[in-house]
Structures are given as structure tokens and as C-alpha cells.
Design a protein around this motif. Structure first.
Motif, short mmCIF file in Angstrom:
data_model
loop_
_atom_site.label_atom_id
_atom_site.label_comp_id
_atom_site.label_asym_id
_atom_site.label_seq_id
_atom_site.Cartn_x
_atom_site.Cartn_y
_atom_site.Cartn_z
N LYS A 92 0.83 -1.20 0.00
CA LYS A 92 0.00 0.00 0.00
C LYS A 92 0.87 1.26 0.00
N TRP A 119 -8.37 -2.73 -1.33
CA TRP A 119 -8.19 -1.79 -0.22
C TRP A 119 -6.82 -2.00 0.44
N ARG A 120 -6.46 -3.25 0.64
CA ARG A 120 -5.22 -3.57 1.36
C ARG A 120 -3.98 -3.10 0.60
N ASP A 122 -4.20 -0.84 -2.07
CA ASP A 122 -4.46 0.46 -2.69
C ASP A 122 -4.35 0.40 -4.21
N ARG A 158 -18.56 0.54 -5.22
CA ARG A 158 -17.20 0.78 -4.72
C ARG A 158 -16.12 0.30 -5.68
#
Length: 388
Positions: A92, A119-120, A122, A158
Motif C-alpha cells: 500500500k 483496499w489492502r 491500494d 465501490r
């Protein structure tokens, strides 16, 4: 761009399989393609692999890397996927957000994994949707499907992009997506289908029938093959030498065999299991029948129509997009056995109608089905849009 694809298809690991060939094709439009294969193994289900040993990575050429998880349980798949992805994806805040894309095979369980990894690390996420999740028949088929629908509704807004296989699906989720869903139909190699030789004359193999109805399908609840049996029962009352050939297998086979027996149709229905030479059946059948409760695309409709077999279908998948009632197909409401029987009788009794439907359907396929090269170009464009 570098792409990480999350797949649940273990046949990707088999050399020469259609799934492997698709991955090799996808790798031509990416700088690097890593395919994390969520593959569950046990003593009863040994690993699908290329060699006796179980490699953690299978490199194919310079661009394609297959990364199987070889998990011992469904829960284990999640953690194994995280472990494999950590070795592939950048950390990330590494400043490469617009260079990496995760594409998840569905917006359900695999989508959860994809969203967490995006998410983890990015990076951007693309969700693929191959089924009509907003169909009431999908949502109400099981509690699991209802939960999948709500999961997808949460994840779709999302994601950087959503890729679907039909306009029907795109319309159903358009209001939820961050950007307009991209429609990329299933790539069907029509040229290969049409040039393949006929290896089997089904009309000679089954001389007891003078009219052939063909179904090619997994035998699962959503395919609603029971409605095909009900419709056949009405057709047989008038034309007792009508035969229904069912190619496919699945958990509903035993129930369907019992249903055929209860309708006294044992002599008219042939459960053939999966066949290698499906094309000969398409070419020999008088009509192709699809009775599904819901479909994302309905590839078999395109295959049958491209080979000149008239189509009777429920209003699912690309029906309404490629196929229109009384134009190039006969379309019935979902689950309406009386309608299916009526339309099958029309095909049986009106040879001119059958030929007209066949010719117009073939022309539609010629006009709308995209070549493999165009498919890959469109896919690359969609991926680049996700990275903007």
C-alpha cells in the motif's frame, strides 16, 4: 498495466483447456497477468496441476503466471488468497495505484476477496458479473443467493468498473454502479463452430424419432428443464415420435428422470450426459430449447442459432438483445410450459417458419458476435478505463 485475476475455475491449471487458452489470450493485453486460482483440494479431490509435483506458480511465457491456492477448505481459500496476493501485489502507498488492476470473477464471494485486496494494496478493482443477479428467480432461489445479491449491491458502487455480459444485466445494475457498466458479450468462435465436421448423424442414431428437440444444459434448478419435460408431454400427445435429447448433467438429473417417468415420457427423453461432439447435435436437431429461469448470456442460444438450428427460449439472457419473438426466435415467459409447447408445435408444423427463424437468427449472429481480436481490444479498453 499489470492485472491480477481472481478465478474459481481449476481447469485454468490444465494445459490445453479452454480456460487456459482464455488466460493466455488475456495475457496478450497486459504487461503481466497473474491468475490466482482459488482451488480447493482434498484426498478425494487431488490438485489439478501440470505435473506430479504441485507448483506454487506456473509460468507460461513472459506475461502469464498462474498462482493456485491449493486450499484445504473454503475458509482456507480466503487466507491462502491473501498470502498469494501479498507476494504478487505491491504494498500500500507504493505510488502505483494506476498501474495495477484486480479483476474478480464475480461480485459475490470472489468480489469480497477482490475488494479487500484492492483496499489492502491500494489498487483498482473491476468486478465481473456473468449472471442476472437482480432476477427474482436468482434472488429467491436460496438464502445464499439473496445474500450474494446484497453483497454485490454493496460492492458494485465501490468498484472502479463493472463488466457484464449482456445489456439486460447492465440495465439492472446501472443505477448502483459508479460508472456505466461495460457490456462485453461472451466470445463465441462462430467460424470454428461452422467449419467443424459433422461426426454423428443423430437422425440415424435415434431412428425411433422423427422430430428432435435439443437441450444443452447443466441439470440444475435454475435451468428449469422440468418445464421442457412438461412442454414435451403436450407435444407428444399430438406427435408421439417426438424426441427430447438432453445433453448435460447435474444434481437435478435423478429428479428429472423420475419426472419423465411420471409423465410416461421414458421412450421420448434421452438423458445423454455431457458429450464431446455437441455440434453434431445442434446440426441434427429440428429445434433448440432453452427453459432457464435466468441467464447472464445464454451462450448455447448463440451456438445453436449460428449453426442454423431454430430457437425456442425463455425471456432470459440475450433474449430481447439478440433474439426477438417471431423475428429470429420464439420467446416464452419464464416457466410457461403451455407457451413452450405451443411454440414447439409451431416449429414442428410450419417448416417455412422454422427456416425463416433460422436464416434471420444466423444473420443476427453474423452482425453481432465479435471476433476474438475485437473482444480482447474491448477488454483492454475497459481495463484502461478502470485505471483512470
Amino acid at each position: 498495466m499489470k492485472v491480477v485475476m481472481l478465478s474459481t475455475d481449476p481447469s485454468v491449471l490444465v494445459s490445453g483447456s479452454p480456460a487456459r487458452e482464455r488466460m493466455q489470450a488475456y495475457s496478450t493485453i497486459a504487461e503481466k497477468l497473474y491468475v490466482i486460482v482459488l482451488h480447493r483440494v482434498s484426498k478425494e479431490k487431488p490438485p489439478v496441476a501440470l505435473a506430479a509435483e504441485v507448483p506454487s506458480r506456473i509460468r507460461i511465457g513472459r506475461r502469464l503466471v498462474l498462482c493456485p491456492t491449493y486450499s484445504s477448505s473454503k475458509i482456507g481459500m480466503f487466507f491462502d488468497c491473501l498470502r498469494v496476493a501479498k507476494k504478487v501485489l505491491p504494498p500500500k502507498n507504493s505510488g502505483v495505484r494506476t498501474q495495477w488492476l484486480i479483476t474478480a470473477q464475480n461480485p459475490f464471494e470472489v468480489g469480497i476477496l477482490g475488494a479487500f485486496l484492492a483496499w489492502r494494496h491500494d489498487v483498482r478493482l473491476e468486478l465481473q458479473l456473468h449472471t442476472d443477479m437482480e432476477s427474482p428467480y436468482f434472488k429467491h432461489q436460496s438464502v445464499a443467493n439473496l445474500m450474494r445479491t446484497y453483497t454485490a449491491r454493496f460492492l458494485i458502487p465501490r468498484a472502479a468498473g463493472v463488466r457484464v455480459v449482456s445489456t439486460r444485466i447492465a440495465r439492472s445494475i446501472a443505477a448502483r454502479a459508479r460508472r456505466k457498466p461495460s457490456v462485453l458479450p461472451v466470445c463465441v468462435s462462430v467460424g470454428v463452430l461452422r467449419t467443424s465436421p459433422i461426426r454423428l448423424e443423430i437422425r440415424k442414431k435415434y431412428p425411433q424419432f422423427d422430430f428432435f428437440i435439443l437441450v444443452v444444459s447443466r441439470l440444475t434448478r435454475e435451468k428449469d428443464v422440468g418445464t421442457a419435460l412438461k412442454a414435451l408431454g403436450e407435444v407428444v400427445k399430438k406427435y408421439p415420435k417426438t424426441g427430447l435429447l438432453i445433453i448435460g448433467d447435474g444434481p437435478e438429473r435423478k429428479n428429472l428422470e423420475l419426472q419423465a417417468t411420471s409423465y410416461k415420457l421414458q421412450a421420448n427423453v434421452m438423458f445423454l450426459g455431457w458429450q464431446e461432439d455437441v455440434l453434431s447435435y445442434y446440426r441434427g436437431a429440428h429445434v433448440y430449447l432453452l427453459t432457464s429461469l435466468y441467464e447472464g448470456y445464454a451462450r448455447t442460444l448463440v451456438e445453436a442459432a449460428s449453426l442454423g438450428c431454430p430457437v425456442v427460449t425463455s425471456d432470459v439472457g440475450v433474449s430481447g438483445e439478440l433474439f426477438a419473438h417471431d423475428n429470429n426466435a420464439l420467446v416464452c415467459p419464464v416457466g410457461d410450459a403451455d407457451c413452450f409447447a405451443r411454440e414447439l408445435l409451431r416449429i414442428r408444423e410450419d417448416g417455412h417458419l422454422a427456416r425463416a427463424l433460422s436464416v434471420r437468427a444466423e444473420q443476427t449472429i453474423n452482425d453481432h458476435v465479435i471476433a476474438k481480436e475485437d473482444y480482447l481490444m474491448q477488454c483492454a479498453k475497459i481495463w484502461r478505463e478502470c485505471l483512470k
